[in-house]
Write a protein that holds these residues in place. Structure first.
Motif: not given
Length: 1011
Positions: A725, A729, A733, A788, A791-794, A798
């Motif tokens: 994760p 991330e 970024t 999952d 999830a939360g990544l732009d 994705q």
């Protein structure tokens, strides 16, 4: 009454008596006089008179002055030649009257120029009446008087009378002197007065007077002045004197060994003294130098650029030099004096090489003389050293010991001076003197040859040398010649040639220190000594670099590559220290990945194990947190203390996830060499599965495709358990990492494929990203949802990892995976989803199941072998033939799915009742101008025996539309006109023709391409 002060009567009596006794003597004397006057001396009248004047001055030791005056007198033209010096005496008169004896014998005080008493006979070339007037008296000679005296003497001698008659006036006038009255012009001691025979003789003398010049004084040193006055013309009087102002003169004299005179006439044997004079015009040239003077002009040609006046022995004609030992000795003396003349010219800053004869010799004597001159000049110091400048006390160099530069470099004063301080014997040559220099033995060399001979030690004067050569470096040829210029290096060596050397700023060189330079020098890196840094080195091929430029040197790279194979730990440490020192001095953009070979630099891990830099991490860094320390060990703290983190990361130690760049990627996994050490192969070392990725690219882009540059995130196979994760991330970024993930690779000839980072995460990370997944509702329900872990990544990340927003984003493998995993055959498919799939479907290999129309408005998954592709809507009524897959480009989709076209399975023949033809309403044709104007209405419509509601045969206005009701007619007209989307508008018009105006207004809201 004329007095007979010199006993001329006795002389006449003696001569006449001899002629009476032997008439043949008259013939002999007459012939001799005629030969001398008209043959040997015709153009030497003035020279012989000047020669007698010089002898007269020498005998008395007074400065010789000569007056040559041409006047009109007594109806004719008279030449007066007056001179200072010895007066006429009886012995002199006897000499004048003798054709074979001279009164000018050596007396130990002077050497006479005239010989044998024959020179005076030259006056007979232009005159029959000659007088010699002196302060002591005078005599005259007359052809007319001689004829009268001979007539009296021959009165009783028939033989003599016959001889006189036979000569027809050509008589020996100079044998019978007569007394004469008169005195020389004031200020002179003797004068020879010639009554010129005729105007022809006068013109000849006038021309001789015009030619009188400096050579006459140079050849007769006893004369100091000659006055020329032609009172018969407008020519101004001329005074010739002070020849040293116009000529550089070198002279010498001495006494000859008696043995050298053994073969000379008796009259000459007593004249043992010799004299040589060389005279060089101070400005320009002079025609007098073209012949040898001995001491008056001869007919011997000369190619030497100076006037030679020497007591050379002459033949009886006095026009040519007699060969023999005496001449050889005189030529030797002449060569010695010539060398002194050249020395004087050189010492006063003149061009001594101008004295070197070149080209072909002008004659035998000239050739003998030139050989001697060249030999003497070769040994005589004549040339200024190249480094002497204008110093008056410079020690000159003999040509035989000298070397000189050819071409423009030989005339560059600064360059010559600098080279001369380092090369013995280098001299300056005046422009255009290469031939002369070569003749006297100067070694002429090219600039390249001279540069090669420069010593390698210049005592710290490197910049002075380079500064002096700056002017030459601007010329391409000279620049090439300077290719072997010595260049001192920072490691203490001196190399030949600036090409390939490196010039660094002085501060950087000092910062790195001598130890680093010595190490680099052993590797073959040639860094110029800062004390010798000069712009000329850059013009000669040196490279102006910073520390990064040194680091990029191939020798540094090779040292790092071979470090791992070096068993000598001290040598390995030396490589590490030198490379890290360079890296520490390098200004670097942190976003720029280091050269991949730097990652092989050996550093100590925390456990003391020597490890490549790109296999280590900085303790406490992001990389240490994200990467498994069992794979990526921490670097030793000692290295971190000595070298800052920036320096260590610049050689590949990981402080974070890092992108690496692989250049020149050719999609050919079979061409990979596991032992390759090119940058691309070294960069791929840290990319797990690189060979498999190339195979993937070959499938997507074609084997052999050229991708060029590919950027990938390294060490993904070393990610620590549970760190994914955070890794994802960070990939999302950090800009440089994000680019390596989301930017696809592009083939040079077209086509794209996922980045290595995206491919590895999907295929090898075990994150469940092998298949596509839905990002938006458009494909939701058909594709699985976002995993999952993402999830939360732009959306950009994705999408790079397999997410799609529409079916047309799927690539070939994704399509194949989607179609294979959709469900079993017969599973219903929402028509809207099916339409989207049909529009974008492009699997990389034919699927087993496809969505197809299986009934009116019904779509389901169908085995591909039961489906067919249709390019017209009417075939959706023929599901009895096959499940129908609609397509705008039916043949292309049929090839992709490997299924047939429906019209290949059925003929499409219309049957049933024949029907009735009806007109298409005008309102419909206004909307569909390309539709046919009529249609066929049926009660029962069959196609290939199968009931249908409508059918179209052909296309456009010639098509035949069959239908059983208005809805079918609208569909048929829209298909025929190629306007399928307007079928509901047509159906409305057919049902309500009055709505035509409203339908026409609807066109205002359509896109232009729909109108």
């Amino acid at each position: 009454m004329t007095s007979d002060a010199f006993g001329t009567a006795a002389l006449r009596a003696a001569v006449l008596g001899a002629w009476r006794a032997l008439p043949a003597r008259l013939r002999e004397d007459a012939n001799t006089e005629e030969d001398h006057a008209r043959g040997y001396y015709r153009d030497r009248v003035l020279v012989e008179l000047a020669q007698n004047a010089a002898d007269a001055a020498a005998r008395t030791g007074v400065p010789g002055r000569l007056l040559l005056r041409l006047v009109h007198a007594d109806g004719g033209t008279v030449l007066v030649a007056a001179n200072t010096g010895d007066s006429l005496d009886a012995e002199g008169v006897a000499s004048l009257a003798s054709m074979r004896a001279s009164s000018k014998r050596p007396d130990g005080r002077h050497r006479s120029v005239g010989r044998f008493g024959v020179g005076f006979a030259a006056v007979r070339a232009v005159a029959d009446e000659v007088s010699v007037l002196s302060t002591s008296g005078g005599v005259r000679f007359s052809v007319a008087d001689t004829a009268e005296l001979l007539a009296q003497a021959a009165a009783d001698l028939p033989a003599l009378a016959d001889e006189v008659r036979r000569r027809d006036g050509q008589l020996p006038a100079l044998r019978l002197p007569l007394p004469a009255d008169g005195r020389p012009p004031s200020g002179y001691d003797t004068a020879v007065v010639l009554r010129l025979r005729d105007e022809v003789a006068a013109d000849e003398v006038r021309g001789l007077l015009r030619d009188v010049g400096d050579p006459l004084l140079l050849g007769l040193p006893s004369l100091v002045e000659v006055l020329v006055e032609d009172l018969t013309s407008d020519a101004p009087a001329r005074r010739i004197a002070d020849v040293e102002q116009r000529w550089v003169v070198a002279s010498d004299e001495g006494e000859l060994p008696l043995a050298l005179l053994a073969d000379r006439p008796v009259e000459e044997r007593a004249a043992r003294d010799w004299r040589v004079t060389w005279a060089l015009p101070r400005h320009g040239t002079d025609p007098a130098t073209r012949v040898v003077h001995a001491p008056t002009p001869t007919d011997e040609p000369s190619s030497v650029p100076a006037l030679l006046v020497a007591t050379l022995p002459l033949d009886p004609t006095r026009r040519h030099v007699a060969s023999g030992p005496l001449t050889d000795a005189m030529l030797d003396h002449a060569a010695d004096v010539y060398a002194r003349l050249a020395t004087e010219v050189a010492a006063t800053g003149g061009d001594a090489l101008a004295l070197v004869p070149t080209g072909f010799a002008a004659g035998v004597l000239d050739g003998d003389l030139r050989g001697r001159l060249v030999e003497r000049l070769t040994r005589t110091p004549l040339l200024r050293p190249a480094d002497a400048g204008d110093a008056p006390d410079a020690v000159l160099v003999a040509p035989g010991n000298a070397l000189a530069l050819l071409g423009p470099a030989g005339h560059d004063g600064r360059a010559l001076a600098a080279l001369g301080r380092r090369l013995a014997g280098l001299v300056r040559l005046p422009p255009g003197r290469d031939a002369q220099a070569r003749t006297v033995g100067v070694e002429l060399r090219s600039l390249a040859d001279v540069v090669e001979d420069l010593p390698g030690v210049v005592d710290g004067e490197w910049r002075d040398l380079y500064d002096a050569l700056t002017g030459l470096a601007g010329d391409p040829q000279a620049r090439e010649a300077l290719g072997a210029l010595p260049v001192p290096l920072a490691d203490g060596r001196v190399v030949r040639g600036a090409r390939g050397t490196l010039v660094l700023p002085g501060a950087l060189a000092e910062r790195l220190g001598p130890e680093v330079w010595r190490t680099l020098g052993r590797w073959g890196v040639r860094v110029v000594d800062p004390a010798a840094e000069h712009p000329v080195l850059l013009r000669l091929g040196a490279v102006d670099v910073d520390a990064a430029g040194v680091l990029a040197h191939p020798a540094v790279r090779q040292a790092v590559l071979t470090q791992a194979d070096d068993d000598d730990l001290a040598a390995a440490d030396e490589v590490t220290d030198a490379v890290l020192a360079l890296v520490a001095a390098t200004t670097r953009d942190d976003d720029t990945p280091p050269p991949p070979w730097l990652g092989l630099l050996t550093l100590d891990a925390a456990d003391g194990e020597p490890t490549p830099a790109d296999g280590l991490v900085v303790p406490g860094s992001v990389a240490a947190r994200l990467l498994d320390e069992r794979v990526m060990a921490p670097v030793a703290l000692a290295a971190l203390d000595r070298w800052d983190e920036r320096t260590l990361t610049a050689v590949g130690v990981r402080a974070d996830l890092v992108p690496v760049r692989v250049d020149d990627v050719l999609v050919d996994p079979l061409a990979l060499d596991p032992d390759a050490q090119d940058d691309a192969a070294l960069a791929a070392r840290s990319l797990d599965g690189w060979e498999d990725y190339l195979a993937h690219l070959a499938e997507r882009l074609g084997a052999g495709a050229y991708v060029g540059e590919a950027t990938a995130v390294a060490d993904l196979d070393a990610v620590a358990d549970g760190a994914w994760p955070d890794v994802l991330e960070r990939l999302a970024t950090v800009p440089r990492l994000r680019r390596a993930l989301v930017e696809p690779v592009r083939a040079e000839l077209g086509g794209t494929a996922p980045s290595y980072t995206a491919w590895w995460l999907r295929e090898r990370a075990g994150l469940g990203l092998a298949g596509p997944f839905a990002i938006r509702a458009a494909v939701a329900g058909v594709l699985p949802p976002v995993p999952d872990v993402l999830a939360g990544l732009d959306e950009g990340v994705q999408r790079a990892l397999g997410g799609v927003t529409a079916f047309d984003e799927l690539d070939g493998p994704a399509w194949s995976a989607l179609l294979a995993g959709w469900g079993p055959a017969g599973s219903p498919v929402p028509p809207a989803v099916a339409v989207a799939v049909w529009a974008a479907m492009a699997p990389d290999h034919p699927p087993e199941l496809v969505p197809a129309v299986v009934g009116p408005g019904v779509v389901a998954l169908t085995h591909a072998e039961d489906a067919a592709v249709a390019g017209a809507p009417m075939w959706c009524q023929r599901t009895d033939v096959a499940a129908i897959v609609p397509a705008a480009d039916p043949r292309l989709l049929a090839d992709l799915l490997d299924v047939p076209l429906v019209d290949e399975l059925a003929d499409g023949l219309v049957g049933g009742d024949p029907g009735e033809t009806a007109d298409v309403p005008e309102a419909v044709l206004a909307v569909l101008p390309d539709a046919p104007a009529t249609w066929v209405e049926h009660e029962d419509l069959l196609v290939d025996g199968t009931p249908v509601e409508w059918w179209v045969e052909g296309t456009g206005a010639v098509a035949v539309v069959h239908a059983v009701h208005l809805e079918g007619l609208a569909a048929g007209l829209a298909q025929a006109a190629g306007r399928w989307a307007d079928r509901y508008v047509v159906e409305a018009l057919l049902a309500e023709p009055g709505r035509a105006a409203t339908v026409a207004l609807d066109a205002a809201w359509r896109a232009p391409q729909e109108r």
